[in-house]
Design an enzyme around this catalytic site. Structure first.
Site, PDB file in Angstrom:
ATOM      1  N   ARG A  87       0.635  -1.366  -0.244  1.00 18.28           N
ATOM      2  CA  ARG A  87      -0.022   0.098  -0.466  1.00 18.28           C
ATOM      3  C   ARG A  87       0.925   1.782  -0.473  1.00 18.28           C
ATOM      4  O   ARG A  87       1.326   0.841   0.598  1.00 18.28           O
ATOM      5  CB  ARG A  87      -0.900  -0.007   0.900  1.00 18.28           C
ATOM      6  N   HIS A 175      -7.699   7.817   0.266  1.00 18.97           N
ATOM      7  CA  HIS A 175      -8.449   6.350   0.827  1.00 18.97           C
ATOM      8  C   HIS A 175      -9.045   5.681  -0.586  1.00 18.97           C
ATOM      9  O   HIS A 175     -10.012   4.532  -0.320  1.00 18.97           O
ATOM     10  CB  HIS A 175      -9.605   6.826   1.864  1.00 18.97           C
TER      11      HIS A 175
END
Ligand code: ADP
Length: 393
Positions: A87, A175
Site C-alpha cells: 500500500r 483512501h
C-alpha cells in the site's frame, strides 16, 4: 510447495502484513507490528485466528518482515513468496493502476514524498525492506490516490494560478484502496446500485468521503493532502487557509509546529481535549466530547450534501471504516436530518450493524460494508503474477 504472496502496509511505527494464496481472497495469515522499536508488539494469526508463535527483536521494517516470515515458515516450512504487494499513499497525478516497483518507479515515488511527508517515506521504507528481504521477488505498488484519477478537472483543481496545478498542487484524494474494495462489493452484490450515484463514507481514524458514479470516483473530500475534508481522529479536516497564515504571521509558528498541530493535535482529539478515539468520546459524555462528536457529525452531513450535489443526486450512502462499520450511534446521528435526501434509517437494522440499514421504502439505500484494503492489494499482486505467467507461457 506453499506458494503465496504477501501484502504490506507500512506506516511510521506500524506494519500490517497479510499472507494470501495465489488464487482466492481469504488470507492464510495476518500480522500487525505496532510501536515499531524496542517495545514493538507483534500479533500474528492464521486463518482460524490462532496466534502463531514469533520471536525476534523488531526495530525497523526489515526486522519486522524477517520476524514475521520466520514465523510463517515455522507454520509453512515450504513457503514460497512469489510477489509482495504494497500500500502506497501517493502515486502522483498519472498513476491510476498498480505497478511493478522498478528502480525508476521507486525514484518517481520518492520524488512524491514532499506531497505526503508523513506517509510516503514510511511506505517506501517498507518497500525497500521487502526488496532486501526478498531480492528478485516482484514488488507491486498499489496507490491510495489511483482510484481518484478520473476526477473531472473541476474536482481535481484548486482556485490557484494554473502553474501550481501543473506543478502538482491538485486534489489527489486518498483512501482509494478502500473505495475500490467497496465499489467492487457494490458491483458484486447490488449491480443496479453500482451504475448509480453512490456516496461512500470511510469513517475511521482517518476519514473521508467519495462520490462514485458508474463505479468511478468523481469527487472526494480529501484533496492535496490527507488533511482536508472531514475532521478525523487527530487531523483537522477542512480549514480556511487563512488560519495557517495567521498562525505563521501572528503566532510565529513554524511549518513543523503547524504540521504537528494539524495532523496530530486537531480533529476529535483537539476538540474534545480527551481522545482521538470515537468509542472513548461516545462513552465520555463530557460537554467537550459531545461537541467534538457534534462537529464530526455536522461536517459529515455537509459533505454528504456537497457530494450529492456533485453527483446530481444520491441513490446510496455506504458507511465503512472503524466508526462507519461499528457505531450505530454515529450513523444514526449523521442520517437523522437527511430525510429530505431520501435517507431514512431503520433503527433496528442500524442497531444490528446489518448490511442494509435504511427503511424498505426509503428512496436512498443506506448500507454498511466493511472495507478490506488488503484484498485489493492481494488482487493486484495476483493479477500481475498471472500476467507475468502468461507472458512466460
Ligand atoms: P484507521 O483509520 O486507523 O484504520 P479504523 O478504521 O480502525 O482506523 O477506525 C478507528 C476508529 O473506529 C476509532 O475512532 C474507533 O473508536 C472507532 N470505532 C471502532 N469500533 C467502534 C464502535 N463500536 N463504536 C464507535 N467507534 C468505534
Amino acid at each position: 510447495m506453499t506458494s503465496a504472496l504477501l501484502t504490506l502496509n507500512a506506516g511510521s511505527s506500524s506494519l500490517k502484513i497479510g499472507l494470501f494464496p495465489l488464487v482466492g481472497e481469504a488470507p492464510l495469515a495476518r500480522g500487525l507490528v505496532d510501536r515499531m522499536g524496542p517495545d514493538a508488539i507483534l500479533k500474528l494469526t492464521d486463518a482460524q485466528d490462532v496466534a502463531l508463535p514469533t520471536s525476534g527483536v523488531i526495530t525497523n521494517h526489515f526486522d519486522a518482515i524477517k520476524t514475521v516470515v520466520a514465523a510463517l515458515r515455522q507454520r509453512w516450512p515450504d513457503l514460497d513468496v512469489l510477489a509482495i504487494g504494497h500500500r502506497i499513499v501517493h502515486g502522483g497525478a498519472e498513476r491510476s493502476e498498480p505497478v511493478i516497483l522498478t528502480d525508476d518507479v521507486l525514484a518517481e515515488l520518492t520524488d512524491l514524498a514532499p506531497f505526503a511527508p508523513l506517509h510516503q517515506p514510511h511506505n517506501l521504507a517498507g518497500v525497500r525492506a521487502a526488496m532486501a528481504a526478498f531480492p528478485g521477488v516482484p514488488q507491486i505498488g498499489c496507490f491510495d490516490t489511483a482510484f481518484h484519477r478520473h476526477h473531472p478537472w473541476v474536482n481535481d483543481t484548486f482556485g490557484l494560478p494554473r502553474f501550481l496545478y501543473e506543478q502538482g498542487v491538485r486534489r489527489y484524494g486518498f483512501h482509494g484502496l478502500s473505495y475500490e474494495y467497496i465499489s467492487g462489493e457494490i458491483q458484486r452484490t447490488a449491480p443496479h446500485l453500482a451504475a448509480g450515484r453512490v456516496i461512500i463514507a470511510h469513517l475511521g481514524n482517518g476519514a473521508s468521503m467519495c462520490a462514485v458514479r458508474d463505479g468511478r470516483s468523481i469527487a472526494s473530500t480529501m484533496g492535496f493532502s490527507a488533511l482536508d475534508g472531514l475532521p478525523m481522529g487527530t487531523r483537522c479536516g477542512q480549514l480556511d487557509p487563512g488560519v495557517v497564515l495567521y498562525l505563521m504571521d501572528q503566532k510565529g509558528m513554524t511549518a513543523a509546529a503547524i504540521s504537528d498541530l494539524l495532523y496530530k493535535q486537531s480533529g476529535l482529539l483537539g476538540l474534545s481535549g480527551l481522545s482521538n478515539d470515537m468509542r472513548t468520546l461516545e462513552a465520555a459524555g463530557t460537554p467537550e466530547a459531545t461537541e467534538a462528536i457534534d462537529y464530526f457529525v455536522f461536517r459529515c452531513q455537509r459533505e454528504v450534501g456537497g457530494l450529492a450535489a456533485a453527483l446530481g443526486g444520491i441513490d446510496a450512502l455506504v458507511f465503512s471504516g472503524g466508526i462507519g462499520e461499528n457505531s450505530p450511534f454515529i450513523r444514526s446521528r449523521i442520517c437523522e436530518s437527511m430525510a429530505w435526501m431520501g435517507i431514512e434509517m431503520d433503527p433496528g437494522r442500524n442497531a444490528g450493524n446489518e448490511r442494509l440499514i435504511s427503511r424498505d421504502n426509503a428512496a436512498t439505500r443506506v448500507l454498511v460494508i466493511p472495507t478490506n484494503e488488503e484484498v485489493v492489494i492481494a488482487r493486484a499482486a495476483q493479477a500481475i503474477l498471472r500476467s507475468n505467467q502468461e507472458v512466460r507461457a
